[in-house]
Design a protein around this motif. Structure first.
Motif, PDB file in Angstrom:
ATOM      1  N   ASP A  27     -67.741  76.563 -64.047  1.00 19.19           N
ATOM      2  CA  ASP A  27     -66.375  76.410 -63.526  1.00 19.19           C
ATOM      3  C   ASP A  27     -66.310  76.006 -62.063  1.00 19.19           C
ATOM      4  N   ALA A  28     -67.387  75.400 -61.524  1.00 17.69           N
ATOM      5  CA  ALA A  28     -67.365  74.951 -60.127  1.00 17.69           C
ATOM      6  C   ALA A  28     -68.294  73.758 -59.937  1.00 17.69           C
ATOM      7  N   VAL A  29     -67.866  72.855 -59.087  1.00 21.20           N
ATOM      8  CA  VAL A  29     -68.702  71.752 -58.616  1.00 21.20           C
ATOM      9  C   VAL A  29     -68.666  71.826 -57.101  1.00 21.20           C
ATOM     10  N   ALA A  30     -69.834  71.769 -56.474  1.00 24.27           N
ATOM     11  CA  ALA A  30     -69.911  71.846 -55.019  1.00 24.27           C
ATOM     12  C   ALA A  30     -70.511  70.548 -54.483  1.00 24.27           C
ATOM     13  N   VAL A  31     -69.974  70.075 -53.365  1.00 23.72           N
ATOM     14  CA  VAL A  31     -70.424  68.832 -52.746  1.00 23.72           C
ATOM     15  C   VAL A  31     -70.648  69.104 -51.261  1.00 23.72           C
ATOM     16  N   ARG A  32     -71.741  68.549 -50.718  1.00 22.25           N
ATOM     17  CA  ARG A  32     -72.015  68.688 -49.286  1.00 22.25           C
ATOM     18  C   ARG A  32     -72.709  67.429 -48.776  1.00 22.25           C
ATOM     19  N   ASP A  33     -72.704  67.281 -47.467  1.00 21.38           N
ATOM     20  CA  ASP A  33     -73.385  66.179 -46.793  1.00 21.38           C
ATOM     21  C   ASP A  33     -74.866  66.519 -46.715  1.00 21.38           C
ATOM     22  N   SER A  34     -75.724  65.642 -47.198  1.00 18.89           N
ATOM     23  CA  SER A  34     -77.158  65.932 -47.209  1.00 18.89           C
ATOM     24  C   SER A  34     -77.746  66.059 -45.804  1.00 18.89           C
ATOM     25  N   LYS A  35     -77.084  65.457 -44.812  1.00 16.19           N
ATOM     26  CA  LYS A  35     -77.574  65.555 -43.436  1.00 16.19           C
ATOM     27  C   LYS A  35     -77.204  66.891 -42.787  1.00 16.19           C
ATOM     28  N   ARG A  36     -76.285  67.627 -43.412  1.00 15.64           N
ATOM     29  CA  ARG A  36     -75.830  68.907 -42.861  1.00 15.64           C
ATOM     30  C   ARG A  36     -75.843  69.980 -43.952  1.00 15.64           C
ATOM     31  N   PRO A  37     -77.020  70.349 -44.449  1.00  9.19           N
ATOM     32  CA  PRO A  37     -77.083  71.302 -45.550  1.00  9.19           C
ATOM     33  C   PRO A  37     -76.488  72.678 -45.229  1.00  9.19           C
ATOM     34  N   ALA A  38     -76.432  73.040 -43.960  1.00  7.95           N
ATOM     35  CA  ALA A  38     -75.823  74.314 -43.578  1.00  7.95           C
ATOM     36  C   ALA A  38     -74.346  74.142 -43.225  1.00  7.95           C
ATOM     37  N   GLY A  39     -73.850  72.914 -43.323  1.00  9.50           N
ATOM     38  CA  GLY A  39     -72.463  72.626 -42.979  1.00  9.50           C
ATOM     39  C   GLY A  39     -71.510  72.994 -44.097  1.00  9.50           C
ATOM     40  N   PRO A  40     -70.287  72.496 -44.014  1.00  8.77           N
ATOM     41  CA  PRO A  40     -69.269  72.862 -44.994  1.00  8.77           C
ATOM     42  C   PRO A  40     -69.596  72.348 -46.395  1.00  8.77           C
ATOM     43  N   VAL A  41     -69.086  73.072 -47.377  1.00  7.93           N
ATOM     44  CA  VAL A  41     -69.239  72.719 -48.787  1.00  7.93           C
ATOM     45  C   VAL A  41     -67.848  72.578 -49.380  1.00  7.93           C
ATOM     46  N   ILE A  42     -67.632  71.509 -50.099  1.00  7.19           N
ATOM     47  CA  ILE A  42     -66.378  71.331 -50.827  1.00  7.19           C
ATOM     48  C   ILE A  42     -66.612  71.838 -52.235  1.00  7.19           C
ATOM     49  N   ARG A  43     -65.789  72.776 -52.660  1.00  8.31           N
ATOM     50  CA  ARG A  43     -65.906  73.350 -54.000  1.00  8.31           C
ATOM     51  C   ARG A  43     -64.652  73.003 -54.780  1.00  8.31           C
ATOM     52  N   MET A  44     -64.837  72.555 -56.030  1.00  7.98           N
ATOM     53  CA  MET A  44     -63.691  72.156 -56.848  1.00  7.98           C
ATOM     54  C   MET A  44     -63.946  72.481 -58.311  1.00  7.98           C
ATOM     55  N   ALA A  45     -62.891  72.427 -59.081  1.00  7.23           N
ATOM     56  CA  ALA A  45     -62.990  72.628 -60.526  1.00  7.23           C
ATOM     57  C   ALA A  45     -63.646  71.391 -61.148  1.00  7.23           C
ATOM     58  N   PRO A  46     -64.378  71.562 -62.240  1.00 11.54           N
ATOM     59  CA  PRO A  46     -65.008  70.413 -62.891  1.00 11.54           C
ATOM     60  C   PRO A  46     -64.022  69.297 -63.254  1.00 11.54           C
ATOM     61  N   ALA A  47     -62.818  69.639 -63.673  1.00 14.75           N
ATOM     62  CA  ALA A  47     -61.827  68.610 -64.008  1.00 14.75           C
ATOM     63  C   ALA A  47     -61.449  67.791 -62.772  1.00 14.75           C
ATOM     64  N   SER A  48     -61.363  68.438 -61.629  1.00 13.31           N
ATOM     65  CA  SER A  48     -61.069  67.719 -60.383  1.00 13.31           C
ATOM     66  C   SER A  48     -62.218  66.788 -60.018  1.00 13.31           C
ATOM     67  N   TRP A  49     -63.452  67.240 -60.204  1.00  7.06           N
ATOM     68  CA  TRP A  49     -64.628  66.407 -59.943  1.00  7.06           C
ATOM     69  C   TRP A  49     -64.625  65.182 -60.858  1.00  7.06           C
TER      70      TRP A  49
END
Length: 60
Positions: A27-49
């Motif tokens: 029930d979650a998909v997470a996306v982040r910038d590979s250059k900033r692995p400790a940076g912010p993560v965008i989390r969304m529902a699979p349908a939104s992804w």
């Protein structure tokens, strides 16, 4: 909740300009910038992804 297991996009360029996506948490998909692995993560529902990906492909 288990930790996200990020993988690089299949469209990763050799210059490091890419995103990482985690699909391992139900029930979650997470996306982040590979250059900033400790940076912010965008989390969304699979349908939104799915809608986001369809929009990128021009299918929306």
């Amino acid at each position: 909740m288990p930790p996200f297991e990020f993988v690089k996009s299949t469209y990763t360029m050799g210059n490091g300009e890419c995103v990482e996506v985690a699909l391992n948490v139900p029930d979650a998909v997470a996306v982040r910038d590979s250059k900033r692995p400790a940076g912010p993560v965008i989390r969304m529902a699979p349908a939104s992804w799915d809608a986001f990906r369809a929009g990128l492909r021009g299918e929306a």
